[in-house]
Motif scaffolding. Structure first.
Motif, PDB file in Angstrom:
ATOM      1  N   MET A   1     -24.994   2.587  20.598  1.00 15.63           N
ATOM      2  CA  MET A   1     -25.089   1.698  19.444  1.00 15.63           C
ATOM      3  C   MET A   1     -23.795   0.906  19.293  1.00 15.63           C
ATOM      4  SD  MET A   1     -26.968   4.124  16.628  1.00 15.63           S
ATOM      5  CE  MET A   1     -26.916   2.790  15.416  1.00 15.63           C
ATOM      6  N   ALA A   2     -23.920  -0.307  18.776  1.00 14.38           N
ATOM      7  CA  ALA A   2     -22.746  -1.151  18.598  1.00 14.38           C
ATOM      8  C   ALA A   2     -21.880  -0.649  17.454  1.00 14.38           C
ATOM      9  CB  ALA A   2     -23.188  -2.595  18.316  1.00 14.38           C
ATOM     10  N   GLY A  22     -15.803 -10.454  19.527  1.00 21.74           N
ATOM     11  CA  GLY A  22     -17.020 -11.064  20.035  1.00 21.74           C
ATOM     12  C   GLY A  22     -17.237 -10.825  21.513  1.00 21.74           C
ATOM     13  N   ALA A  23     -16.152 -10.653  22.252  1.00 19.97           N
ATOM     14  CA  ALA A  23     -16.252 -10.448  23.701  1.00 19.97           C
ATOM     15  C   ALA A  23     -16.299  -8.979  24.101  1.00 19.97           C
ATOM     16  CB  ALA A  23     -15.072 -11.122  24.391  1.00 19.97           C
ATOM     17  N   ALA A  24     -16.000  -8.070  23.170  1.00 20.00           N
ATOM     18  CA  ALA A  24     -15.918  -6.640  23.504  1.00 20.00           C
ATOM     19  C   ALA A  24     -17.303  -6.014  23.597  1.00 20.00           C
ATOM     20  CB  ALA A  24     -15.091  -5.911  22.452  1.00 20.00           C
ATOM     21  N   ALA A  25     -17.562  -5.341  24.702  1.00 22.89           N
ATOM     22  CA  ALA A  25     -18.824  -4.634  24.858  1.00 22.89           C
ATOM     23  C   ALA A  25     -18.911  -3.527  23.817  1.00 22.89           C
ATOM     24  CB  ALA A  25     -18.926  -4.053  26.264  1.00 22.89           C
ATOM     25  N   GLY A  26     -20.038  -3.447  23.130  1.00 21.50           N
ATOM     26  CA  GLY A  26     -20.220  -2.387  22.149  1.00 21.50           C
ATOM     27  C   GLY A  26     -19.704  -2.711  20.771  1.00 21.50           C
ATOM     28  N   ALA A  27     -19.230  -3.936  20.551  1.00 20.25           N
ATOM     29  CA  ALA A  27     -18.705  -4.316  19.239  1.00 20.25           C
ATOM     30  C   ALA A  27     -19.456  -5.523  18.695  1.00 20.25           C
ATOM     31  CB  ALA A  27     -17.220  -4.637  19.324  1.00 20.25           C
ATOM     32  N   ALA A  60     -19.453  -1.032   2.278  1.00 17.86           N
ATOM     33  CA  ALA A  60     -20.592  -1.364   3.132  1.00 17.86           C
ATOM     34  C   ALA A  60     -20.971  -0.214   4.058  1.00 17.86           C
ATOM     35  CB  ALA A  60     -20.279  -2.613   3.943  1.00 17.86           C
ATOM     36  N   GLY A  61     -22.243   0.116   4.067  1.00 21.20           N
ATOM     37  CA  GLY A  61     -22.708   1.187   4.939  1.00 21.20           C
ATOM     38  C   GLY A  61     -22.857   0.770   6.377  1.00 21.20           C
ATOM     39  N   ASP A  62     -22.879  -0.547   6.636  1.00 25.96           N
ATOM     40  CA  ASP A  62     -23.063  -1.013   8.012  1.00 25.96           C
ATOM     41  C   ASP A  62     -21.750  -1.430   8.670  1.00 25.96           C
ATOM     42  OD1 ASP A  62     -22.603  -3.277   6.491  1.00 25.96           O
ATOM     43  OD2 ASP A  62     -23.987  -4.540   7.644  1.00 25.96           O
ATOM     44  N   VAL A  63     -20.627  -1.094   8.058  1.00 30.50           N
ATOM     45  CA  VAL A  63     -19.313  -1.401   8.649  1.00 30.50           C
ATOM     46  C   VAL A  63     -18.666  -0.098   9.117  1.00 30.50           C
ATOM     47  CG1 VAL A  63     -16.984  -2.259   8.229  1.00 30.50           C
ATOM     48  CG2 VAL A  63     -18.952  -3.486   7.280  1.00 30.50           C
ATOM     49  N   ASP A  64     -18.409  -0.016  10.414  1.00 28.57           N
ATOM     50  CA  ASP A  64     -17.809   1.190  10.990  1.00 28.57           C
ATOM     51  C   ASP A  64     -16.285   1.097  11.073  1.00 28.57           C
ATOM     52  OD1 ASP A  64     -20.430   2.291  11.720  1.00 28.57           O
ATOM     53  OD2 ASP A  64     -20.456   0.705  13.235  1.00 28.57           O
ATOM     54  N   PHE A 290      -9.878   0.047  21.291  1.00 30.57           N
ATOM     55  CA  PHE A 290     -10.141   0.503  19.920  1.00 30.57           C
ATOM     56  C   PHE A 290     -11.604   0.908  19.769  1.00 30.57           C
ATOM     57  CE2 PHE A 290     -11.155  -0.978  15.435  1.00 30.57           C
ATOM     58  CZ  PHE A 290     -10.650   0.150  14.809  1.00 30.57           C
ATOM     59  N   VAL A 291     -12.499   0.073  20.248  1.00 25.10           N
ATOM     60  CA  VAL A 291     -13.938   0.364  20.165  1.00 25.10           C
ATOM     61  C   VAL A 291     -14.282   1.620  20.961  1.00 25.10           C
ATOM     62  CG1 VAL A 291     -16.245  -0.487  20.796  1.00 25.10           C
ATOM     63  CG2 VAL A 291     -14.582  -2.027  19.732  1.00 25.10           C
TER      64      VAL A 291
END
Length: 332
Positions: A1-2, A22-27, A60-64, A290-291
């Protein structure tokens, strides 16, 4: 999941990090907050994100995770706020300009078990990482001396000088972190000298624009750092590490690496004009790291403690200049 990321700050460095996210895989960049609504709206629209307030992002619940690119004097408060909100945190250096405030902030992060990574992007530059790899592989033997050259193409405006904490806390702090990264040993003594050679206005504000620092470790390893707020030839970023078996260096980078030879001589294209283009790959790599740390549950690096140690070196350099002597790290 992202990993859903919110960006705090849509200014110059915020734009750099938005591109990296924007360029990071998974983010995925899902929200942007800024004190100037138009700046937030423009950046959010470019990445399909929403404009939010800081409080909305915290709830926000959708911000990790959050990436903090706001002014320095807001960093510590925001780190604590989002640590309490249960978000992973990436923050541009420094945590704060006060060592005591940094220590208090890091204590809160530790007590809450929060994830915090500091933005010392140069550790992720592929050229500098290759230097570190050569050291780790034993190709130059034991590290003995390090030389770091870091010179900006031009001085920042006076308004920036007054809020940045000065050349050592703002500019040299990157080199202090790089010194620790390359030496592989903690610094015990700092000797610094500084002048105003570029812009007299900088001196009137109590800062310097030209500086040299010598760091020494307990084992005798040395690092010399050369800083200037003026390099007429471009953004000057070089390192050299001398070891018992040889030397490894990273030279300046250019947007185009060619050389033209004619009867008039040899010519090469100019250097990068500033950090936004010189360290594009580094910014992308640090956000990816970081991700990955969030996804794997590992402790990210550079850490808050790395930020604290770099700031302590800056304080030691300032004390060295004020007292015209070498300063032990146990004094700051």
């Amino acid at each position: 999941m992202a990993v859903n990321v919110a960006l705090l700050g849509a200014g110059r460095i915020g734009k750099v990090h938005a591109k990296a996210i924007g360029a990071a895989a998974g983010a995925t960049l899902v929200a942007v907050a800024d004190a100037f609504p138009e700046a937030a709206e423009t950046l959010a629209a470019a990445y399909g994100a929403r404009v939010s307030t800081i409080d909305e992002i915290a709830a926000a619940g959708d911000v990790d995770a959050v990436v903090i690119c706001t002014p320095t004097d807001t960093h510590a408060d925001l780190i604590e706020k989002f640590a309490r909100a249960g978000k992973a945190i990436f923050c541009e250096k420094p945590v704060d300009l006060s060592l005591d405030r940094v220590k208090a902030c890091l204590k809160t992060v530790e007590d809450l078990g929060a994830t915090l990574m500091l933005g010392f992007n140069r550790r992720f530059d592929p050229h500098f990482r290759a230097v570190r790899a050569a050291i780790d592989e034993g190709r130059i033997g034991d590290v003995e001396m390090v030389q770091i050259t870091s010179r900006d193409p031009g001085a920042p405006p006076p308004s920036y000088i007054t809020s940045s904490g000065g050349i050592f806390r703002d500019m040299t702090i990157h080199d202090f972190d790089m010194a620790r990264f390359l030496l592989g040993d903690e610094v015990t003594t700092v000797y610094a000298t500084a002048s105003v050679l570029v812009d007299p206005e900088i001196g009137k504000l109590g800062d310097y624009d030209s500086a040299t620092v010598v760091l020494t470790t307990a084992s005798g390893k040395q690092c010399s750092i050369s800083n200037s707020r003026r390099a007429t030839y471009g953004y000057d970023q070089r390192i050299e590490v001398h070891g018992s078996k040889g030397v490894v260096s990273a030279e300046n980078q250019r947007p185009v690496s060619i050389e033209v030879a004619t009867e008039a001589g040899y010519t090469r294209p100019p250097l990068h004009d500033f950090f936004m283009t010189r360290y594009t790959e580094a910014y992308a790599a640090e956000i990816t790291a970081f991700v990955e740390a969030i996804e794997t549950g590992t402790v990210p690096s550079p850490s808050g403690e790395d930020g604290l140690k770099a700031l302590a070196l800056a304080e030691a350099a300032l004390k060295s200049i004020a007292e015209r002597r070498a300063v032990g790290m146990d004094e700051v």
